[in-house]
Scaffold this motif. Structure first.
Motif, PDB file in Angstrom:
ATOM      1  N   PRO A   2       0.828  -1.202   0.000  1.00  0.00           N
ATOM      2  CA  PRO A   2       0.000   0.000   0.000  1.00  0.00           C
ATOM      3  C   PRO A   2       0.858   1.246   0.000  1.00  0.00           C
ATOM      4  CG  PRO A   2       0.064  -0.974   2.167  1.00  0.00           C
ATOM      5  CD  PRO A   2       0.747  -1.933   1.252  1.00  0.00           C
ATOM      6  N   PRO A   3       0.289   2.392  -0.416  1.00  0.00           N
ATOM      7  CA  PRO A   3       1.062   3.627  -0.424  1.00  0.00           C
ATOM      8  C   PRO A   3       1.519   3.963   0.984  1.00  0.00           C
ATOM      9  CG  PRO A   3      -1.125   3.934  -1.400  1.00  0.00           C
ATOM     10  CD  PRO A   3      -1.077   2.565  -0.845  1.00  0.00           C
ATOM     11  N   PRO A   4       2.662   4.634   1.132  1.00  0.00           N
ATOM     12  CA  PRO A   4       3.128   4.996   2.469  1.00  0.00           C
ATOM     13  C   PRO A   4       2.182   5.984   3.111  1.00  0.00           C
ATOM     14  CG  PRO A   4       4.426   6.121   0.783  1.00  0.00           C
ATOM     15  CD  PRO A   4       3.547   5.131   0.070  1.00  0.00           C
ATOM     16  N   PRO A  43      -9.367   0.773  -6.904  1.00  0.00           N
ATOM     17  CA  PRO A  43      -8.627   0.822  -8.176  1.00  0.00           C
ATOM     18  C   PRO A  43      -9.374   1.650  -9.203  1.00  0.00           C
ATOM     19  CG  PRO A  43      -9.674  -1.321  -7.873  1.00  0.00           C
ATOM     20  CD  PRO A  43      -9.832  -0.586  -6.569  1.00  0.00           C
ATOM     21  N   ALA A  44      -8.611   2.399 -10.009  1.00  0.00           N
ATOM     22  CA  ALA A  44      -9.228   3.248 -11.032  1.00  0.00           C
ATOM     23  C   ALA A  44      -9.922   2.420 -12.106  1.00  0.00           C
ATOM     24  CB  ALA A  44      -8.177   4.161 -11.658  1.00  0.00           C
ATOM     25  N   SER A  45      -9.412   1.210 -12.361  1.00  0.00           N
ATOM     26  CA  SER A  45     -10.021   0.309 -13.333  1.00  0.00           C
ATOM     27  C   SER A  45      -9.718  -1.116 -12.887  1.00  0.00           C
ATOM     28  CB  SER A  45      -9.460   0.563 -14.736  1.00  0.00           C
ATOM     29  OG  SER A  45      -8.118   0.142 -14.822  1.00  0.00           O
ATOM     30  N   PRO A  46     -10.416  -2.115 -13.425  1.00  0.00           N
ATOM     31  CA  PRO A  46     -10.173  -3.504 -13.009  1.00  0.00           C
ATOM     32  C   PRO A  46      -8.737  -3.965 -13.189  1.00  0.00           C
ATOM     33  CG  PRO A  46     -12.216  -3.341 -14.243  1.00  0.00           C
ATOM     34  CD  PRO A  46     -11.549  -1.997 -14.358  1.00  0.00           C
ATOM     35  N   ASP A  47      -8.005  -3.329 -14.134  1.00  0.00           N
ATOM     36  CA  ASP A  47      -6.630  -3.754 -14.403  1.00  0.00           C
ATOM     37  C   ASP A  47      -5.596  -3.034 -13.531  1.00  0.00           C
ATOM     38  OD1 ASP A  47      -7.552  -5.447 -16.391  1.00  0.00           O
ATOM     39  OD2 ASP A  47      -7.455  -3.876 -17.921  1.00  0.00           O
ATOM     40  N   ASP A  48      -6.025  -2.036 -12.756  1.00  0.00           N
ATOM     41  CA  ASP A  48      -5.084  -1.259 -11.954  1.00  0.00           C
ATOM     42  C   ASP A  48      -4.735  -1.970 -10.654  1.00  0.00           C
ATOM     43  OD1 ASP A  48      -4.761   0.873 -13.683  1.00  0.00           O
ATOM     44  OD2 ASP A  48      -6.494   1.941 -12.900  1.00  0.00           O
ATOM     45  N   ASP A  49      -3.599  -1.573 -10.110  1.00  0.00           N
ATOM     46  CA  ASP A  49      -3.184  -2.055  -8.794  1.00  0.00           C
ATOM     47  C   ASP A  49      -4.238  -1.641  -7.770  1.00  0.00           C
ATOM     48  OD1 ASP A  49      -2.044  -2.591  -6.361  1.00  0.00           O
ATOM     49  OD2 ASP A  49      -0.228  -1.400  -6.699  1.00  0.00           O
ATOM     50  N   PRO A  50      -4.880  -2.579  -7.088  1.00  0.00           N
ATOM     51  CA  PRO A  50      -5.945  -2.219  -6.152  1.00  0.00           C
ATOM     52  C   PRO A  50      -5.461  -1.398  -4.963  1.00  0.00           C
ATOM     53  CG  PRO A  50      -5.389  -4.539  -5.957  1.00  0.00           C
ATOM     54  CD  PRO A  50      -4.673  -4.026  -7.161  1.00  0.00           C
ATOM     55  N   SER A  51      -4.152  -1.373  -4.728  1.00  0.00           N
ATOM     56  CA  SER A  51      -3.629  -0.599  -3.603  1.00  0.00           C
ATOM     57  C   SER A  51      -3.158   0.794  -4.017  1.00  0.00           C
ATOM     58  CB  SER A  51      -2.464  -1.345  -2.951  1.00  0.00           C
ATOM     59  OG  SER A  51      -1.352  -1.412  -3.831  1.00  0.00           O
ATOM     60  N   ALA A  52      -3.340   1.163  -5.286  1.00  0.00           N
ATOM     61  CA  ALA A  52      -2.850   2.460  -5.747  1.00  0.00           C
ATOM     62  C   ALA A  52      -3.568   3.609  -5.060  1.00  0.00           C
ATOM     63  CB  ALA A  52      -2.997   2.575  -7.257  1.00  0.00           C
ATOM     64  N   THR A  53      -4.846   3.434  -4.783  1.00  0.00           N
ATOM     65  CA  THR A  53      -5.629   4.472  -4.119  1.00  0.00           C
ATOM     66  C   THR A  53      -6.380   3.854  -2.950  1.00  0.00           C
ATOM     67  OG1 THR A  53      -5.930   5.664  -6.217  1.00  0.00           O
ATOM     68  CG2 THR A  53      -7.418   6.237  -4.399  1.00  0.00           C
ATOM     69  N   THR A  54      -6.290   4.483  -1.804  1.00  0.00           N
ATOM     70  CA  THR A  54      -6.996   4.021  -0.615  1.00  0.00           C
ATOM     71  C   THR A  54      -7.800   5.167  -0.027  1.00  0.00           C
ATOM     72  OG1 THR A  54      -5.289   2.382  -0.086  1.00  0.00           O
ATOM     73  CG2 THR A  54      -6.763   3.046   1.695  1.00  0.00           C
ATOM     74  N   ALA A 107      -6.013   9.904   6.212  1.00  0.00           N
ATOM     75  CA  ALA A 107      -5.301   8.676   5.837  1.00  0.00           C
ATOM     76  C   ALA A 107      -5.634   8.202   4.428  1.00  0.00           C
ATOM     77  CB  ALA A 107      -5.619   7.575   6.845  1.00  0.00           C
ATOM     78  N   SER A 108      -6.256   9.042   3.611  1.00  0.00           N
ATOM     79  CA  SER A 108      -6.560   8.680   2.216  1.00  0.00           C
ATOM     80  C   SER A 108      -5.420   9.140   1.314  1.00  0.00           C
ATOM     81  CB  SER A 108      -7.871   9.321   1.760  1.00  0.00           C
ATOM     82  OG  SER A 108      -8.957   8.824   2.500  1.00  0.00           O
ATOM     83  N   CYS A 109      -5.048   8.306   0.346  1.00  0.00           N
ATOM     84  CA  CYS A 109      -3.904   8.637  -0.496  1.00  0.00           C
ATOM     85  C   CYS A 109      -3.980   7.870  -1.814  1.00  0.00           C
ATOM     86  CB  CYS A 109      -2.602   8.306   0.219  1.00  0.00           C
ATOM     87  SG  CYS A 109      -2.540   6.617   0.861  1.00  0.00           S
ATOM     88  N   THR A 110      -3.150   8.286  -2.754  1.00  0.00           N
ATOM     89  CA  THR A 110      -3.055   7.607  -4.044  1.00  0.00           C
ATOM     90  C   THR A 110      -1.651   7.754  -4.606  1.00  0.00           C
ATOM     91  OG1 THR A 110      -4.066   7.383  -6.236  1.00  0.00           O
ATOM     92  CG2 THR A 110      -3.747   9.614  -5.425  1.00  0.00           C
ATOM     93  N   ARG A 111      -1.256   6.802  -5.438  1.00  0.00           N
ATOM     94  CA  ARG A 111      -0.007   6.918  -6.192  1.00  0.00           C
ATOM     95  C   ARG A 111      -0.274   7.394  -7.618  1.00  0.00           C
ATOM     96  NH1 ARG A 111       1.185   1.869  -3.623  1.00  0.00           N
ATOM     97  NH2 ARG A 111       0.690   0.754  -5.542  1.00  0.00           N
TER      98      ARG A 111
END
Length: 327
Positions: A2-4, A43-54, A107-111
């Motif tokens: 997950p993002p730091p 995740p922004a789309s089904p193919d994206d890393d599900p941990s990119a945005t929390t 605590a919300s973040c995205t890469r």
């Protein structure tokens, strides 16, 4: 991975910090009101890393929630600081508040690189879907109102009714140079809304409150900045640039949902001109309530009045919104 976490995510380690203690107090109020914290990957789309945005959010322990009401905060500390006074009155009135931290707050973040209000709106909508809340009422304060307005336009079947509190969504970039605001450029706006030094916090408080505190010691302000305001400064600045640069009223969609506008009569950040402009823009689908002796931080200066108007509006039949004004 997950993002730091942002620096503020470790705020519990500041044992002797007034800001950290206050933050823990607000979290306990949420817990006592029956809400629980959850971290939702979106995740922004089904193919994206599900941990990119929390998206971190406070959700009702009761499932499914009754009469869910999504509360979106403005710039400043995390959502708990802005919505704590509203929990018990809303719950007593029959609503179940759902309170997320917008991306790059709390605590919300995205890469991901997207900084638009549309990205924020989509992330919150996916989080609502993930917790099993397909439709809801929405209240947005200031920047949260920008995101809420975009959500209502993008997802009209999900957002049933909208209340916007001092949300200058009708602003145009040219308004800055025209002198409508206390700043003349987007960079100045970012410096105002993302303060890094005590004197900048003092300026922001004096602009947003009709009756600001008489004494604001630097030691407390440095503590607040370190604990609650030191995370994602560059990203928050980019959010403002994305929000304001090139903004034109002609491209702003008109909402189809009944909409309540609540404004502090002495708002210096988003002056009353923007309230009337938005009321006209919505063409008979909105009502404006003006709160006297309040500024941009009307949600904190007059929480009882703001909450009462929110409750009355969301309890009304859908057909009752109109472009009248109430003071």
């Amino acid at each position: 991975m997950p993002p730091p976490p942002p620096p503020s995510a470790g705020r519990g380690r500041h044992i002797f910090s007034f800001a950290a203690a206050r933050d823990r107090c607000f979290s306990r109020r949420f817990m006592r009101a029956g809400l629980r914290p959850v971290a939702v990957p979106v995740p922004a789309s089904p193919d994206d890393d599900p941990s990119a945005t929390t998206v971190h959010m406070w959700v009702p322990a009761r499932r499914p929630p009754r009469n869910p009401l999504l509360l979106l905060h403005g710039f400043g500390a995390s959502a708990t600081w802005q919505w704590a006074p509203y929990l018990r009155p809303l719950i007593a009135a029959g609503f179940d508040p759902i309170v997320p931290d917008l991306v790059f707050f709390g605590a919300s973040c995205t890469r991901l690189p997207d900084r638009t209000d549309a990205f924020q709106a989509a992330a919150i909508k996916k989080a609502m879907d993930a917790i099993g809340v397909p439709s809801f009422g929405l209240v947005g304060v200031s920047y949260g109102g920008f995101v809420g307005y975009r959500m209502a336009a993008m997802f009209p079947d999900a957002v049933r009714k909208v209340a916007l509190v001092c949300a200058g969504v009708c602003l145009e970039e040219k308004d800055l140079a025209a002198g409508l605001f206390p700043v003349a450029t987007v960079g100045e706006a970012a410096q105002l809304l993302v303060p890094r030094r005590p004197e900048e916090v003092r300026r922001l408080v004096r602009l947003t409150f009709v009756r600001p505190p008489l004494i604001m010691p630097s030691c407390f302000l440095w503590d607040y900045i370190k604990v609650m305001g030191s995370g994602y400064i560059q990203e928050k600045t980019e959010l403002l640039y994305s929000l304001i640069e090139g903004r034109q009223l002609s491209t702003l969609p008109k909402l189809t949902q009944p909409t309540l506008l609540i404004w502090g009569e002495q708002d210096l950040v988003f002056p009353m001109e923007l309230a009337h402009r938005l009321n006209r823009h919505l063409e008979g689908n909105s009502r404006l309530v003006v709160i006297k002796n309040a500024g941009h931080a009307v949600n904190l200066e007059k929480p009882k009045e703001v909450c009462r108007n929110i409750i009355e509006f969301f309890k009304e039949p859908v057909t009752e919104a109109s472009n009248d004004e109430k003071v």
